[in-house]
Every structure is written in structure tokens, then in C-alpha cells.
Design an enzyme around this catalytic site. Structure first.
Site, PDB file in Angstrom:
ATOM      1  N   GLY A 179       0.856  -1.191   0.000  1.00  0.00           N
ATOM      2  CA  GLY A 179       0.000   0.000   0.000  1.00  0.00           C
ATOM      3  C   GLY A 179       0.888   1.235   0.000  1.00  0.00           C
TER       4      GLY A 179
ATOM      5  CG  ASP B 211      -6.187  -7.659  -5.350  1.00  0.00           C
ATOM      6  OD1 ASP B 211      -5.992  -7.003  -4.303  1.00  0.00           O
ATOM      7  OD2 ASP B 211      -7.081  -8.522  -5.456  1.00  0.00           O
ATOM      8  CB  ALA B 212      -1.817  -5.198  -2.173  1.00  0.00           C
TER       9      ALA B 212
ATOM     10  CE1 TYR C  40     -11.379   5.348  10.771  1.00  0.00           C
ATOM     11  CE2 TYR C  40     -10.720   4.180  12.757  1.00  0.00           C
ATOM     12  CZ  TYR C  40     -10.515   4.493  11.429  1.00  0.00           C
ATOM     13  OH  TYR C  40      -9.455   3.932  10.753  1.00  0.00           O
TER      14      TYR C  40
END
Length: 402
Positions: free
Chosen positions: A48, A111-112, A236
Site C-alpha cells: 500500500g 491487487d495487494a 469510527y
């Protein structure tokens, strides 16, 4: 072509290659200004790596510690007729300037979350990076994850749990204060959010790297999290995303026990609120960030992504006094410490109910927020002529996964 910003919702649909490069150069300069050390990581994998905290990690490792870096991300390359994503241009700029500084830099675009990405990374570590890495940074923020093996697609949800959450927010398209309501997440949405944003994929990466023998003795790994404050908790930390971050914490404990056997360790690093493409998507965050930026700037405490990562590397992970990093009771590295100071949060709580459409720009740093948001896409810089032609087809040393 000539490119100007076009903003829709919390996304800017255009990007500026030169502006993105200047942003990266600015972060490189900030890192170099703090001096280059040679007592830190030498071979670094960033999962990322193309924007936000992941990009800042890669810059800090390379230009703050002289490390060789391998970056994994999922971005759209630019073509001659269409601009690519900001992360593509950020990564191209990083690669160009890392190579100019004599550093190894390689990137993988794909795609990681996939096993193919892991296999490609392992091959590159073995063939080009001396066989092992000593730091693995996990910095994926994605709304979707395709599970390896089954190919099943899971989606994360930015929703509260239990009841509808209503709060003051900014309509960033109209620059007005509104009441935003978000319906609670279903049990399935919570479950899928944990699968996408929890620790499962981080653990799969460490499993694969360890199994292939490409983790050096003493190797460390760090994954990023955000806890925030009671202002943002309902959406969150107490929401679906928070449940995923709790899963990340549990994963860190397991990985830490494994890596500690070889003198290393794994931690979650809790970072401060910053303007990123990820935070712009979270309701209430633009208003909270606009307030906390103003307060922290006034107190001389403001940090952006690169300052946060410099502090994480220099004062936590790789301390010069050889002491272990200071952690909280859950073994987390806390870089949100300045933001969570009582004086900062008390000022935020006092300001929150006073903000209206009329005084938004005066009482908060919403102007700063908007500027930072545009900068994410390469706009809003005084050192770029946005009426000049710019090439959008930028190639660099990057392997494209099919």
C-alpha cells in the site's frame, strides 16, 4: 494535456502528474532535512505504497535511512490521452528520485490482497533485494477485498453500530454545514468490514514471507490504525471500522509473538488524523480535521503524513539510544499522542457546536483542509503552472500484474 481539478463528492476525478511529483519532492526534502541515518531498516517492503501514510513510509525508509524499497499498490497508469491516478504519479516520482539517489526501487501494480502479488514480491526479494527484508509496512486502505482462493468479494462499510448516527458535518461540494445521518451497519456489513480492513491479509503476507524465508532475523512489521477521539468514535472506533481495527490489534499480538522469536516484532501504529483519500471518505472527518488542524497549528503541534512517519521511524521503531519503542498497554505505537492532548481535544469540543456555514472558514482551518485535499491529486501548488501542457503517459520501473 492541460489538467484542472474536477471534484465530485470526496474524490477529485483528475490528477496532475507534475503536481504529484512536486508533492513527493516536498516530502523527500522534509525527510532529508532531518538527516540521513544508517542504523535503521535496509530492505523495506511497503504494502500500500502509493499515497498517504504508505507513501510517507517509503519516502522515510529510502531518504531518511538509505533503504532499498519494494512497493505494492493498485493504481491506474496514465496514457497519452488520459491521466492516471495520483498514486501512479506519486510512485513514478518516488522511483525516479530514489534511483537518482542511487537507491534500489521497484514497484508492483496489482491487487495487494492477491496470492499473485505475494509470489511476485517473494521472487523480487530473492532475486533483487539480497534475499531478505527487515521491515514490512502494511498500509492498505481499500473499500473492497477479493479473497484469495475463492475469489469472493467483500466490501467494507463506514457505518456506526447499533443505531443511526447523526452529527454536524461539512458538505464539501457546497462548503456548507449540514446534519449528516448514517444508518447502522448490518451484522454482515460488520463481518465484511473486518475481513477487508482487519488483520487477516496482513497475517497472510507475514505467513507467505516467513514461509519463503525472506524475513531477516530481527525483522519488524508495522500496520497503521486510527482510534481518534469521542468526537469521531461513533462513526469510527465504535463503528464497523473500529471492529476491524480491533482485529488488527489482535493480529499484531500474534505476529509480534512470532517475530519476537527471531529478535523482531510487530506493532500497530496509531496515527493522527490527516487529509488523505481514505479520511476524506469518512463522514464527519473533514469537519473534525479542519478544527484539529487549526488548533494544532496554533499550538505548533501540526504534523502531516511525512512528519508522522519521520517520528514513527526515528523516535519509535529505530531509536538512536537503542531503547525499545514506547508502547501503550496494547503494545501499540502511539503517534496520535499530540492530537489527543487534553488541551487540543478540549478546544475541539468547545469549537464543534459553534461552527456554522457562515463562520466555517473563520473558526476552522477548512481552507487548509481544501488545499491539502487538492494537493493529494497534484493541485493547489504555487510552483506548478496548471495552464501549461503536461505529459500524462509516465512510465517507470513497475511490474504490472495481470
Amino acid at each position: 494535456m492541460i489538467i484542472h481539478p474536477k471534484v465530485r463528492g470526496f474524490i477529485c476525478t483528475t490528477t496532475h502528474p507534475l503536481g504529484c511529483e512536486r508533492n513527493v519532492l516536498e516530502q523527500i526534502a522534509a525527510t532529508r532535512a532531518r538527516g540521513v541515518r544508517n542504523d535503521g531498516p535496509k530492505k523495506v517492503l511497503v504494502i500500500g505504497a502509493s499515497s498517504g501514510y504508505g507513501l510517507a513510509s517509503r519516502i522515510t525508509a529510502a531518504f531518511g535511512f538509505g533503504a532499498d524499497t519494494l512497493g505494492v499498490f493498485f493504481e491506474k497508469p496514465g496514457t497519452a490521452s488520459k491521466a492516471g491516478t495520483a498514486g501512479w504519479y506519486n510512485s513514478a516520482a518516488f522511483d525516479k528520485h530514489a534511483k537518482a539517489a542511487g537507491l534500489y526501487s521497484k514497484s508492483i501494480n496489482g491487487d495487494a490482497f492477491s496470492d499473485a502479488a505475494r509470489a511476485q514480491v517473494i521472487e523480487l526479494i530473492k532475486t533483487e533485494m539480497g534475499g531478505q527484508v527487515d521491515l514490512v509496512v502494511y498500509s492498505l486502505a481499500s473499500p473492497v477485498r477479493k479473497l484469495p482462493g475463492s475469489g469472493e468479494v467483500k466490501r467494507s462499510a463506514l457505518k456506526p453500530i447499533g443505531q443511526t448516527y447523526t452529527a454536524t458535518a461539512i458538505d464539501t461540494n457546497k462548503d456548507t454545514i449540514i446534519q449528516a445521518s448514517i444508518e447502522p451497519a448490518s451484522a454482515q456489513e460488520i463481518e465484511e468490514t473486518i475481513t477487508v480492513m482487519g488483520g487477516q491479509d496482513w497475517e497472510l503476507w507475514i505467513d507467505a514471507l516467513e514461509g519463503a524465508g525472506v524475513l531477516a532475523d530481527g525483522a519488524r512489521s508495522v500496520a497503521f490504525s486510527y482510534i481518534g477521539t469521542e468526537i469521531t468514535w461513533p462513526i469510527y472506533w465504535h463503528g464497523a471500522l473500529g471492529k476491524a481495527k480491533v482485529d488488527l490489534d489482535r493480529t499484531a499480538q500474534r505476529l509480534n509473538a512470532r517475530l519476537a522469536k527471531h529478535g523482531g516484532g510487530a506493532n500497530v501504529a496509531v496515527l493522527k488524523s490527516v487529509v488523505t483519500q481514505a479520511s476524506a471518505a469518512i463522514p464527519v472527518m473533514p469537519l473534525y480535521i479542519s478544527m484539529v488542524y487549526k488548533i494544532m497549528k496554533e499550538k505548533g503541534l501540526h504534523e502531516g503524513t511525512i512528519e508522522q512517519l519521520d517520528r514513527l521511524f526515528r523516535e519509535r521503531l529505530y531509536r538512536q539510544d537503542g531503547q525499545p519503542a514506547e508502547v501503550d498497554e496494547q503494545n501499540r505505537l502511539r503517534l496520535d499522542d499530540w492530537e489527543l492532548r487534553d488541551d487540543v481535544q478540549d478546544a475541539c469540543k468547545a469549537l464543534w457546536p459553534q461552527v456554522t456555514t457562515e463562520n466555517l472558514f473563520e473558526l476552522t482551518d477548512y481552507a487548509g483542509y481544501k488545499h491539502e485535499f487538492l494537493k493529494l491529486f497534484g493541485f493547489g501548488r504555487t510552483d506548478v503552472d496548471y495552464d501549461a501542457d503536461v505529459a500524462t503517459d509516465v512510465a517507470f520501473d513497475c511490474i504490472e500484474l495481470a
